[in-house]
Motif scaffolding. Structure first.
Motif, PDB file in Angstrom:
ATOM      1  N   LYS A  27      -3.038   6.022 -13.740  1.00 44.21           N
ATOM      2  CA  LYS A  27      -2.785   5.254 -12.520  1.00 44.21           C
ATOM      3  C   LYS A  27      -2.881   6.151 -11.286  1.00 44.21           C
ATOM      4  N   SER A  28      -2.318   7.343 -11.378  1.00 41.94           N
ATOM      5  CA  SER A  28      -2.331   8.262 -10.241  1.00 41.94           C
ATOM      6  C   SER A  28      -3.731   8.753  -9.914  1.00 41.94           C
ATOM      7  N   ARG A  29      -4.644   8.641 -10.867  1.00 39.55           N
ATOM      8  CA  ARG A  29      -6.031   9.038 -10.644  1.00 39.55           C
ATOM      9  C   ARG A  29      -6.881   7.889 -10.111  1.00 39.55           C
ATOM     10  N   GLY A  30      -6.238   6.751  -9.899  1.00 39.58           N
ATOM     11  CA  GLY A  30      -6.939   5.614  -9.310  1.00 39.58           C
ATOM     12  C   GLY A  30      -7.436   4.577 -10.295  1.00 39.58           C
ATOM     13  N   TYR A  31      -7.111   4.736 -11.567  1.00 40.65           N
ATOM     14  CA  TYR A  31      -7.538   3.751 -12.564  1.00 40.65           C
ATOM     15  C   TYR A  31      -6.562   2.569 -12.622  1.00 40.65           C
ATOM     16  N   ARG A  32      -7.104   1.383 -12.709  1.00 37.72           N
ATOM     17  CA  ARG A  32      -6.265   0.189 -12.874  1.00 37.72           C
ATOM     18  C   ARG A  32      -5.755   0.179 -14.319  1.00 37.72           C
ATOM     19  N   THR A  33      -4.442   0.297 -14.461  1.00 34.38           N
ATOM     20  CA  THR A  33      -3.871   0.568 -15.782  1.00 34.38           C
ATOM     21  C   THR A  33      -2.813  -0.462 -16.155  1.00 34.38           C
ATOM     22  N   LEU A  34      -2.937  -0.968 -17.379  1.00 34.10           N
ATOM     23  CA  LEU A  34      -1.959  -1.892 -17.938  1.00 34.10           C
ATOM     24  C   LEU A  34      -1.297  -1.240 -19.143  1.00 34.10           C
ATOM     25  N   LEU A  35       0.032  -1.325 -19.223  1.00 30.74           N
ATOM     26  CA  LEU A  35       0.773  -0.855 -20.384  1.00 30.74           C
ATOM     27  C   LEU A  35       1.223  -2.057 -21.210  1.00 30.74           C
ATOM     28  N   ILE A  36       1.249  -1.881 -22.526  1.00 32.89           N
ATOM     29  CA  ILE A  36       1.778  -2.923 -23.404  1.00 32.89           C
ATOM     30  C   ILE A  36       2.778  -2.299 -24.367  1.00 32.89           C
ATOM     31  N   ASP A  37       3.958  -2.881 -24.420  1.00 37.36           N
ATOM     32  CA  ASP A  37       4.996  -2.438 -25.349  1.00 37.36           C
ATOM     33  C   ASP A  37       5.001  -3.393 -26.537  1.00 37.36           C
ATOM     34  N   MET A  38       4.594  -2.883 -27.708  1.00 40.07           N
ATOM     35  CA  MET A  38       4.530  -3.716 -28.907  1.00 40.07           C
ATOM     36  C   MET A  38       5.692  -3.457 -29.862  1.00 40.07           C
ATOM     37  N   ASP A  39       6.649  -2.677 -29.432  1.00 41.12           N
ATOM     38  CA  ASP A  39       7.750  -2.264 -30.299  1.00 41.12           C
ATOM     39  C   ASP A  39       9.019  -3.051 -29.969  1.00 41.12           C
ATOM     40  N   SER A  40       9.622  -3.679 -30.959  1.00 42.01           N
ATOM     41  CA  SER A  40      10.835  -4.471 -30.721  1.00 42.01           C
ATOM     42  C   SER A  40      12.009  -3.617 -30.259  1.00 42.01           C
ATOM     43  N   GLN A  41      11.918  -2.298 -30.428  1.00 45.08           N
ATOM     44  CA  GLN A  41      12.959  -1.422 -29.887  1.00 45.08           C
ATOM     45  C   GLN A  41      12.866  -1.321 -28.364  1.00 45.08           C
ATOM     46  N   SER A  42      11.722  -1.697 -27.826  1.00 45.46           N
ATOM     47  CA  SER A  42      11.521  -1.840 -26.374  1.00 45.46           C
ATOM     48  C   SER A  42      11.682  -0.542 -25.593  1.00 45.46           C
ATOM     49  N   ASN A  43      11.363   0.580 -26.197  1.00 45.66           N
ATOM     50  CA  ASN A  43      11.580   1.854 -25.507  1.00 45.66           C
ATOM     51  C   ASN A  43      10.719   2.007 -24.255  1.00 45.66           C
ATOM     52  N   LEU A  44       9.476   1.570 -24.323  1.00 42.62           N
ATOM     53  CA  LEU A  44       8.618   1.669 -23.147  1.00 42.62           C
ATOM     54  C   LEU A  44       9.109   0.736 -22.048  1.00 42.62           C
ATOM     55  N   THR A  45       9.542  -0.442 -22.440  1.00 39.49           N
ATOM     56  CA  THR A  45      10.105  -1.405 -21.483  1.00 39.49           C
ATOM     57  C   THR A  45      11.339  -0.818 -20.793  1.00 39.49           C
ATOM     58  N   LEU A  46      12.215  -0.226 -21.580  1.00 37.67           N
ATOM     59  CA  LEU A  46      13.422   0.394 -21.044  1.00 37.67           C
ATOM     60  C   LEU A  46      13.083   1.587 -20.157  1.00 37.67           C
ATOM     61  N   ALA A  47      12.058   2.343 -20.541  1.00 36.89           N
ATOM     62  CA  ALA A  47      11.676   3.527 -19.774  1.00 36.89           C
ATOM     63  C   ALA A  47      11.212   3.174 -18.362  1.00 36.89           C
ATOM     64  N   LEU A  48      10.794   1.923 -18.185  1.00 43.88           N
ATOM     65  CA  LEU A  48      10.375   1.473 -16.854  1.00 43.88           C
ATOM     66  C   LEU A  48      11.476   0.695 -16.147  1.00 43.88           C
ATOM     67  N   GLY A  49      12.683   0.739 -16.721  1.00 43.62           N
ATOM     68  CA  GLY A  49      13.830   0.130 -16.058  1.00 43.62           C
ATOM     69  C   GLY A  49      13.945  -1.360 -16.226  1.00 43.62           C
ATOM     70  N   LEU A  50      13.229  -1.934 -17.201  1.00 39.73           N
ATOM     71  CA  LEU A  50      13.294  -3.368 -17.432  1.00 39.73           C
ATOM     72  C   LEU A  50      14.300  -3.693 -18.536  1.00 39.73           C
ATOM     73  N   ASP A  51      14.700  -4.939 -18.599  1.00 40.44           N
ATOM     74  CA  ASP A  51      15.709  -5.390 -19.553  1.00 40.44           C
ATOM     75  C   ASP A  51      15.069  -5.604 -20.923  1.00 40.44           C
ATOM     76  N   LYS A  52      15.641  -4.991 -21.959  1.00 38.46           N
ATOM     77  CA  LYS A  52      15.086  -5.156 -23.304  1.00 38.46           C
ATOM     78  C   LYS A  52      15.302  -6.569 -23.856  1.00 38.46           C
ATOM     79  N   ASN A  53      16.143  -7.355 -23.192  1.00 37.86           N
ATOM     80  CA  ASN A  53      16.371  -8.739 -23.610  1.00 37.86           C
ATOM     81  C   ASN A  53      15.561  -9.729 -22.775  1.00 37.86           C
TER      82      ASN A  53
END
Length: 252
Positions: A27-53
């Motif tokens: 993203k910082s290099r200018g690429y349009r970037t999408l992340l997908i969290d496929m893990d029910s533990q939601s670690n990537l979701t949590l790492a971005l400050g979002l609610d795991k529920n």
């Protein structure tokens, strides 16, 4: 849109940190970037400050219950399809459908022109979601710790990769294998021999970049940020920036 997935069926080896920090570096290099969290533990979701529920999660997008626009969130300047503990039910339900393997690919094809890269953080398994991700991916990258059981696990991942490539996704490639929690100062025989064996057996698949042990990686997770914003001069940030450069070179 090129889909890059971080896969290992062992937990705690840096899949989430790799997805997050490579995603941010792109993203910082200018690429349009999408992340997908496929893990029910939601670690990537949590790492971005979002609610795991979170109610509008990636599982509902895959099953067609919600549109992309209803699920995607923007956090720390990154777009993400978040996970929830409920995606475990989605994985179970989809596993009972004969054509489950193409569900994610078909959904993402609808937004493929909106992004340059899609980075997927997979669950620590070789289950329904991981096979679905392999069918969807352009490249898979395999983070692993330099330890014996990780070596055995690598063989299982390569076997699964070969099956998916043969039957579902002939264009799928292993972008590379890289070491995480790596300590170049360790000189004991077992550690050194294992690293050398993996490099010898998998040769060109082993990336030059390794992610060194660094406390800042854990701190970034605690503070729900990425290494570049936490401390751009840390070894972790430098390693992930180098890893991103090498990934881009591999997928040209």
């Amino acid at each position: 849109m090129k889909v890059i997935s971080f896969i290992n069926h062992k937990g705690g080896i840096g899949k989430t940190s790799s997805a997050l920090n490579v995603g941010y570096s792109l993203k910082s290099r200018g690429y349009r970037t999408l992340l997908i969290d496929m893990d029910s533990q939601s670690n990537l979701t949590l790492a971005l400050g979002l609610d795991k529920n979170i109610k509008n999660h990636v599982g509902k997008f895959i099953e067609g219950e919600l549109l992309f626009e209803e699920v995607v969130k923007t956090a720390n300047n990154l777009d993400i399809l978040p996970a929830s503990k409920l995606v475990a039910k989605t994985e179970k339900d989809l596993g009972n459908q004969p054509d489950f393997a193409f569900e994610l690919k078909e959904r993402l094809d609808q937004v493929k022109d909106n992004y340059d890269f899609c980075i997927i953080d997979c669950p620590p398994s070789l289950g329904v979601f991981v096979y679905m991700v392999m069918v969807t991916s352009s490249y898979i990258f395999i983070p692993m710790q330099p330890e014996f059981f990780a070596f055995e696990g690598l063989e299982n991942i390569v076997e699964a990769f070969n099956k998916v490539k043969k039957h579902y996704n002939p264009g799928l490639k292993i972008g590379g294998v890289f070491f995480t929690k790596y300590n170049p100062k360790i000189r004991n025989t077992m550690y050194t021999e294992l690293v050398d064996t993996i490099k010898e057996q998998y040769n060109e698949l082993v990336l030059k970049t390794s992610i060194r042990e660094n406390v800042k990686i854990g701190h970034a997770q605690i503070f729900k940020t990425n290494l570049f914003e936490l401390d751009s001069n840390s070894n972790g940030a430098k390693d992930y920036d180098n890893l991103t450069t090498e990934i881009l070179e591999r997928i040209k």
